[in-house]
Design an enzyme around this catalytic site. Sequence first.
Site, PDB file in Angstrom:
ATOM      1  N   GLU A  62      -1.451  -6.312   6.140  1.00  0.00           N
ATOM      2  CA  GLU A  62      -2.434  -7.317   5.760  1.00  0.00           C
ATOM      3  C   GLU A  62      -3.827  -6.704   5.847  1.00  0.00           C
ATOM      4  O   GLU A  62      -4.400  -6.559   6.917  1.00  0.00           O
ATOM      5  CB  GLU A  62      -2.335  -8.533   6.671  1.00  0.00           C
ATOM      6  CG  GLU A  62      -1.026  -9.300   6.511  1.00  0.00           C
ATOM      7  CD  GLU A  62      -1.000 -10.550   7.363  1.00  0.00           C
ATOM      8  OE1 GLU A  62      -1.612 -11.556   6.957  1.00  0.00           O
ATOM      9  OE2 GLU A  62      -0.371 -10.535   8.435  1.00  0.00           O
ATOM     10  N   ASP A 116      -8.026  -3.229   2.578  1.00  0.00           N
ATOM     11  CA  ASP A 116      -8.412  -2.147   3.483  1.00  0.00           C
ATOM     12  C   ASP A 116      -8.265  -0.757   2.890  1.00  0.00           C
ATOM     13  O   ASP A 116      -8.854   0.200   3.384  1.00  0.00           O
ATOM     14  CB  ASP A 116      -7.542  -2.210   4.738  1.00  0.00           C
ATOM     15  CG  ASP A 116      -6.082  -1.878   4.422  1.00  0.00           C
ATOM     16  OD1 ASP A 116      -5.596  -0.801   4.824  1.00  0.00           O
ATOM     17  OD2 ASP A 116      -5.409  -2.690   3.764  1.00  0.00           O
ATOM     18  N   THR A 128       0.821  -1.206   0.000  1.00  0.00           N
ATOM     19  CA  THR A 128       0.000   0.000   0.000  1.00  0.00           C
ATOM     20  C   THR A 128       0.854   1.254   0.000  1.00  0.00           C
ATOM     21  O   THR A 128       2.020   1.213   0.369  1.00  0.00           O
ATOM     22  CB  THR A 128      -0.868   0.049   1.290  1.00  0.00           C
ATOM     23  OG1 THR A 128      -1.257  -1.259   1.675  1.00  0.00           O
ATOM     24  CG2 THR A 128      -2.089   0.918   1.122  1.00  0.00           C
ATOM     25  N   ILE A 130     -10.608  -7.317  -2.475  1.00  0.00           N
ATOM     26  CA  ILE A 130     -10.611  -5.932  -2.017  1.00  0.00           C
ATOM     27  C   ILE A 130     -10.013  -5.880  -0.619  1.00  0.00           C
ATOM     28  O   ILE A 130     -10.417  -6.634   0.268  1.00  0.00           O
ATOM     29  CB  ILE A 130     -12.035  -5.339  -2.008  1.00  0.00           C
ATOM     30  CG1 ILE A 130     -12.584  -5.298  -3.440  1.00  0.00           C
ATOM     31  CG2 ILE A 130     -12.047  -3.940  -1.390  1.00  0.00           C
ATOM     32  CD1 ILE A 130     -14.049  -4.963  -3.533  1.00  0.00           C
TER      33      ILE A 130
END
Length: 303
Positions: A224, A202, A171, A200
């Site tokens: 995660e 977070d 991310t 999908i």
Amino acid sequence: MNKIAIAVHGGASENYSFLREHQQEFALGLAKATEMGYEVLDKGGSALDAVEEAVGILEDNPLFNAGRGSALNSRGEVEMDASLMDGKDLQAGAVSMVRTVKNPIRLARLVMEKTRHVFLSGYGALELAKKYGMEIEAESYFITPYQYEVYQKLNKIETMEEIQKKKMKGTVGAVALDLQGNLAAGTSTGGISNCLPGRIGDSCVIGAGCYANNATCAVSGTGEGEYLIRGVVGHTISMMMEFDMPLQEACDYVIHERNKKLNGEMGIIALNQMGDFGISFNTEIMKRAWKSSSREIQIKLFD
């Protein structure tokens, strides 16, 4: 003068050879995103503008798993997620399963400002992007040599059962505080290599990987994603602060103590209206940088 501040992250994970081989480039990428976001704040721009700018820069950098450097799913396709939240009025926008939009974070803002919705996915998000003339790229634009190599390797050795049980992380994100005392947060991801199509995480879930409230803090998460969703991590840190827990303490409590039963690998960057930073992670590394009107830029990858 009120304080301004910004923090960015480029993902929390185990240490890996590609990072070690490109440490300087990763650090420069984090520095550019931080400085460009800070420049927006320094010129009187909003925290929302600064977050969008910083995350957009990371999306354009092929080193990071978002936008141009996105991971490929088990079909060899790119599916991107992003979200943005304004701490002033709790407005938010999010998109998921986006495939050809150059900057998903900018599309998330479009959802927030041009519709009454919070979350759009797939073809609906793409239609909105095209309606407002957002930059669209060919699918090949998003596939970097590194991510393609990782996909090819994993796709040959991972069974469907292994894919269903694998750890999911990767991310980028940012949090900012502007001169008006407003907070904002944004998060974007290219998913995880060789994951199930349609997965999908977070990054597009408000309250999990992205949350901002002027009364408490702004949070962007990484790691995660399934655990960040299950723990509602961003909002939980905010709630801890509502019960008078200091920012850093709230971050550490949620990542290290409240997470003990789930034992998910994750990290967060956070910021409050006083310009205090909160950074916590339980992974080997978290790529991050931060800067404020009272602190010069700091960049860390490993410790």
